[in-house]
Motif scaffolding. Sequence first.
Motif, PDB file in Angstrom:
ATOM      1  N   ALA A  48       3.340  -5.294  -9.671  1.00 59.64           N
ATOM      2  CA  ALA A  48       3.211  -3.835  -9.046  1.00 59.64           C
ATOM      3  C   ALA A  48       4.672  -3.096  -9.908  1.00 59.64           C
ATOM      4  CB  ALA A  48       3.563  -3.876  -7.655  1.00 59.64           C
ATOM      5  N   ARG A  57       3.045   4.530  -7.503  1.00 57.57           N
ATOM      6  CA  ARG A  57       2.927   3.314  -7.354  1.00 57.57           C
ATOM      7  C   ARG A  57       1.668   2.617  -8.124  1.00 57.57           C
ATOM      8  NH1 ARG A  57       5.451   2.909  -1.429  1.00 57.57           N
ATOM      9  NH2 ARG A  57       6.460   5.024  -1.568  1.00 57.57           N
ATOM     10  N   ASP A  58       1.872   1.622  -8.881  1.00 57.52           N
ATOM     11  CA  ASP A  58       0.580   0.967  -9.281  1.00 57.52           C
ATOM     12  C   ASP A  58       0.720  -0.499  -8.678  1.00 57.52           C
ATOM     13  OD1 ASP A  58       1.089   3.112 -11.847  1.00 57.52           O
ATOM     14  OD2 ASP A  58      -0.792   3.003 -10.929  1.00 57.52           O
ATOM     15  N   TYR A  59      -0.566  -1.070  -8.915  1.00 61.57           N
ATOM     16  CA  TYR A  59      -0.725  -2.571  -8.553  1.00 61.57           C
ATOM     17  C   TYR A  59      -1.632  -3.254  -9.406  1.00 61.57           C
ATOM     18  CZ  TYR A  59       1.583  -0.893  -4.377  1.00 61.57           C
ATOM     19  OH  TYR A  59       2.426  -0.363  -3.502  1.00 61.57           O
ATOM     20  N   ASP A  61      -5.082  -5.451  -9.634  1.00 61.36           N
ATOM     21  CA  ASP A  61      -6.257  -5.590  -8.591  1.00 61.36           C
ATOM     22  C   ASP A  61      -6.153  -6.461  -7.724  1.00 61.36           C
ATOM     23  OD1 ASP A  61      -8.651  -4.320 -11.095  1.00 61.36           O
ATOM     24  OD2 ASP A  61      -7.220  -3.379 -10.115  1.00 61.36           O
ATOM     25  N   SER A  62      -5.544  -7.722  -7.992  1.00 61.46           N
ATOM     26  CA  SER A  62      -5.412  -9.073  -6.880  1.00 61.46           C
ATOM     27  C   SER A  62      -4.472  -8.556  -5.996  1.00 61.46           C
ATOM     28  CB  SER A  62      -4.999 -10.329  -7.947  1.00 61.46           C
ATOM     29  OG  SER A  62      -3.918 -10.110  -8.506  1.00 61.46           O
ATOM     30  N   VAL A  63      -3.494  -7.918  -5.772  1.00 65.57           N
ATOM     31  CA  VAL A  63      -2.618  -7.608  -4.815  1.00 65.57           C
ATOM     32  C   VAL A  63      -3.039  -6.175  -4.001  1.00 65.57           C
ATOM     33  CG1 VAL A  63      -0.936  -9.112  -5.872  1.00 65.57           C
ATOM     34  CG2 VAL A  63      -0.774  -6.520  -6.023  1.00 65.57           C
ATOM     35  N   GLN A  64      -3.925  -5.213  -4.863  1.00 64.95           N
ATOM     36  CA  GLN A  64      -4.092  -4.124  -4.236  1.00 64.95           C
ATOM     37  C   GLN A  64      -4.602  -4.211  -2.644  1.00 64.95           C
ATOM     38  OE1 GLN A  64      -3.920  -1.025  -6.223  1.00 64.95           O
ATOM     39  NE2 GLN A  64      -4.019  -0.122  -4.134  1.00 64.95           N
ATOM     40  N   GLY A  65      -3.885  -3.465  -1.614  1.00 65.16           N
ATOM     41  CA  GLY A  65      -4.211  -3.552  -0.617  1.00 65.16           C
ATOM     42  C   GLY A  65      -3.339  -4.628   0.261  1.00 65.16           C
ATOM     43  N   ARG A  66      -2.743  -5.420  -0.333  1.00 63.83           N
ATOM     44  CA  ARG A  66      -1.919  -6.518   0.281  1.00 63.83           C
ATOM     45  C   ARG A  66      -0.571  -6.460   0.165  1.00 63.83           C
ATOM     46  NH1 ARG A  66      -2.419 -11.768  -1.277  1.00 63.83           N
ATOM     47  NH2 ARG A  66      -2.992 -11.398  -3.309  1.00 63.83           N
ATOM     48  N   THR A  68       2.827  -3.907  -1.148  1.00 65.16           N
ATOM     49  CA  THR A  68       3.245  -2.635  -1.092  1.00 65.16           C
ATOM     50  C   THR A  68       4.901  -2.602  -1.812  1.00 65.16           C
ATOM     51  OG1 THR A  68       2.472  -2.103   1.064  1.00 65.16           O
ATOM     52  CG2 THR A  68       4.045  -0.566   0.372  1.00 65.16           C
TER      53      THR A  68
END
Length: 122
Positions: A48, A57-59, A61-66, A68
Motif C-alpha cells: 500500500a 491511497r493505493d493498494y 489487489d490482495s489487500v484491497q478492502g482489508r 487501510t
Amino acid sequence: VQLQASGGGLVQAGGSLTLSCAASGVTFRIYNMGWFRQVPGKEREFVAAISWSGDRRDYVDSVQGRFTISRDNAKNTGTLQMNSLKSEDTAVYYCALTPRRGDWRLANYDFWGQGTLVTVSS
C-alpha cells in the motif's frame, strides 16, 4: 534518517493488527509513504502507499478492502491497519518513503525501515 516500524506479531486468521512507522531525521510531510512485505525466498512486494498529503491511497489487489493506510504528518507517523488477516499475509512488513507520487515501484524509495514481522496462524 530513521524509520521505525512496529506493531507486528502473531495473530489468528481473521484477526487484526495495526502497524506503525515512526519517522525521524527527515521532513516526513513532503514524502509519499509505502508499505511493502517480504517472505523468505521471494521478492519484496508492494502492499500500500499514501501520498504526502493523504489524498491518494493505493493498494495491491490482495489487500484491497482489508488494509487501510494512513498518516499523521504532525506526528511524523504512518499506519497500516490490517483486518481480516489471512495466512498469506504472513511476512516481514517494511515502511518506506519516496519523493515520487504515484509511482510506487520499489526502486523509487529513498528510505526504508527495518521491518516488523507479521505472522498469521490458520
